[in-house]
Design a protein around this motif. Structure first.
Motif, PDB file in Angstrom:
ATOM      1  N   GLY A  25       0.819  -1.212   0.000  1.00  0.00           N
ATOM      2  CA  GLY A  25       0.000   0.000   0.000  1.00  0.00           C
ATOM      3  C   GLY A  25       0.852   1.261   0.000  1.00  0.00           C
ATOM      4  O   GLY A  25       0.528   2.248  -0.670  1.00  0.00           O
ATOM      5  N   SER A  26       1.939   1.235   0.743  1.00  0.00           N
ATOM      6  CA  SER A  26       2.842   2.392   0.769  1.00  0.00           C
ATOM      7  C   SER A  26       3.485   2.618  -0.594  1.00  0.00           C
ATOM      8  O   SER A  26       3.635   3.766  -1.027  1.00  0.00           O
ATOM      9  CB  SER A  26       3.935   2.186   1.827  1.00  0.00           C
ATOM     10  OG  SER A  26       3.367   2.076   3.102  1.00  0.00           O
ATOM     11  N   ILE A  27       3.883   1.551  -1.257  1.00  0.00           N
ATOM     12  CA  ILE A  27       4.486   1.682  -2.584  1.00  0.00           C
ATOM     13  C   ILE A  27       3.495   2.318  -3.545  1.00  0.00           C
ATOM     14  O   ILE A  27       3.840   3.229  -4.306  1.00  0.00           O
ATOM     15  CB  ILE A  27       4.953   0.302  -3.097  1.00  0.00           C
ATOM     16  CG1 ILE A  27       6.144  -0.192  -2.286  1.00  0.00           C
ATOM     17  CG2 ILE A  27       5.314   0.378  -4.576  1.00  0.00           C
ATOM     18  CD1 ILE A  27       6.536  -1.625  -2.564  1.00  0.00           C
ATOM     19  N   VAL A  28       2.253   1.848  -3.517  1.00  0.00           N
ATOM     20  CA  VAL A  28       1.232   2.386  -4.426  1.00  0.00           C
ATOM     21  C   VAL A  28       0.960   3.850  -4.126  1.00  0.00           C
ATOM     22  O   VAL A  28       0.943   4.699  -5.029  1.00  0.00           O
ATOM     23  CB  VAL A  28      -0.064   1.544  -4.342  1.00  0.00           C
ATOM     24  CG1 VAL A  28      -1.194   2.227  -5.074  1.00  0.00           C
ATOM     25  CG2 VAL A  28       0.167   0.155  -4.900  1.00  0.00           C
ATOM     26  N   ILE A  29       0.774   4.191  -2.862  1.00  0.00           N
ATOM     27  CA  ILE A  29       0.431   5.572  -2.503  1.00  0.00           C
ATOM     28  C   ILE A  29       1.599   6.522  -2.736  1.00  0.00           C
ATOM     29  O   ILE A  29       1.432   7.590  -3.330  1.00  0.00           O
ATOM     30  CB  ILE A  29      -0.051   5.639  -1.037  1.00  0.00           C
ATOM     31  CG1 ILE A  29      -1.405   4.928  -0.929  1.00  0.00           C
ATOM     32  CG2 ILE A  29      -0.152   7.078  -0.555  1.00  0.00           C
ATOM     33  CD1 ILE A  29      -1.894   4.746   0.478  1.00  0.00           C
ATOM     34  N   PHE A  30       2.809   6.144  -2.286  1.00  0.00           N
ATOM     35  CA  PHE A  30       3.948   7.047  -2.410  1.00  0.00           C
ATOM     36  C   PHE A  30       4.463   7.168  -3.844  1.00  0.00           C
ATOM     37  O   PHE A  30       5.205   8.095  -4.149  1.00  0.00           O
ATOM     38  CB  PHE A  30       5.076   6.642  -1.457  1.00  0.00           C
ATOM     39  CG  PHE A  30       4.738   6.884  -0.016  1.00  0.00           C
ATOM     40  CD1 PHE A  30       4.270   8.116   0.402  1.00  0.00           C
ATOM     41  CD2 PHE A  30       4.863   5.871   0.916  1.00  0.00           C
ATOM     42  CE1 PHE A  30       3.948   8.351   1.729  1.00  0.00           C
ATOM     43  CE2 PHE A  30       4.542   6.092   2.251  1.00  0.00           C
ATOM     44  CZ  PHE A  30       4.086   7.335   2.660  1.00  0.00           C
ATOM     45  N   SER A  31       4.089   6.248  -4.707  1.00  0.00           N
ATOM     46  CA  SER A  31       4.458   6.386  -6.121  1.00  0.00           C
ATOM     47  C   SER A  31       3.427   7.231  -6.865  1.00  0.00           C
ATOM     48  O   SER A  31       3.545   7.411  -8.073  1.00  0.00           O
ATOM     49  CB  SER A  31       4.569   5.010  -6.783  1.00  0.00           C
ATOM     50  OG  SER A  31       3.289   4.414  -6.927  1.00  0.00           O
ATOM     51  N   GLY A  32       2.442   7.727  -6.148  1.00  0.00           N
ATOM     52  CA  GLY A  32       1.387   8.502  -6.787  1.00  0.00           C
ATOM     53  C   GLY A  32       0.525   7.631  -7.681  1.00  0.00           C
ATOM     54  O   GLY A  32       0.022   8.095  -8.708  1.00  0.00           O
ATOM     55  N   TYR A  33       0.376   6.381  -7.296  1.00  0.00           N
ATOM     56  CA  TYR A  33      -0.404   5.378  -8.028  1.00  0.00           C
ATOM     57  C   TYR A  33       0.190   5.031  -9.386  1.00  0.00           C
ATOM     58  O   TYR A  33      -0.432   4.339 -10.174  1.00  0.00           O
ATOM     59  CB  TYR A  33      -1.877   5.810  -8.171  1.00  0.00           C
ATOM     60  CG  TYR A  33      -2.578   5.896  -6.839  1.00  0.00           C
ATOM     61  CD1 TYR A  33      -3.164   4.781  -6.280  1.00  0.00           C
ATOM     62  CD2 TYR A  33      -2.609   7.085  -6.127  1.00  0.00           C
ATOM     63  CE1 TYR A  33      -3.789   4.846  -5.043  1.00  0.00           C
ATOM     64  CE2 TYR A  33      -3.223   7.159  -4.892  1.00  0.00           C
ATOM     65  CZ  TYR A  33      -3.816   6.038  -4.358  1.00  0.00           C
ATOM     66  OH  TYR A  33      -4.416   6.097  -3.134  1.00  0.00           O
TER      67      TYR A  33
END
Length: 105
Positions: A25-33
């Motif tokens: 979830g952090s990867i998805v959110i912090f990559s700006g989706y």
């Protein structure tokens, strides 16, 4: 091993990584989706190569659906998990051999 099978392994491992509850979830959110966009393109290329090689493509097809719906928190986790498992299952399967009719001479 065909390129499509290698891409299935890669996409399966990445999907399982995105299925990790807090890390994914952090990867998805912090990559700006954009991680979901990357996975969409990876699955699309894998589907095209799989169809061309007459290999099963249902794992990557499910991965495309996952990339479109994974922004929903709990649903995204479950979809990433299923997509990762399906991609690895299709990577393990052998590609069909071409059965040419026997010579009649």
């Amino acid at each position: 091993m065909s390129i499509s099978r290698v891409l299935k392994w890669i996409s399966g491992i990445l999907e399982l990584g995105l299925a990790l509850p807090i890390i994914g979830g952090s990867i998805v959110i912090f990559s700006g989706y954009s991680a979901l966009g990357f996975m969409f393109v990876l699955h699309l290329v894998t589907v095209i190569l799989s169809v061309r090689n007459q290999e099963p493509a249902y794992g990557s097809l499910f991965g495309i659906v996952t990339s479109l719906l994974a922004w929903i928190p709990v649903v995204g986790w479950l979809l990433h998990l299923i997509a990762g498992i399906l991609c690895i299952i299709t990577a393990i399967k052998k590609s069909p051999r071409y059965n040419y009719p026997p010579n009649q001479f």
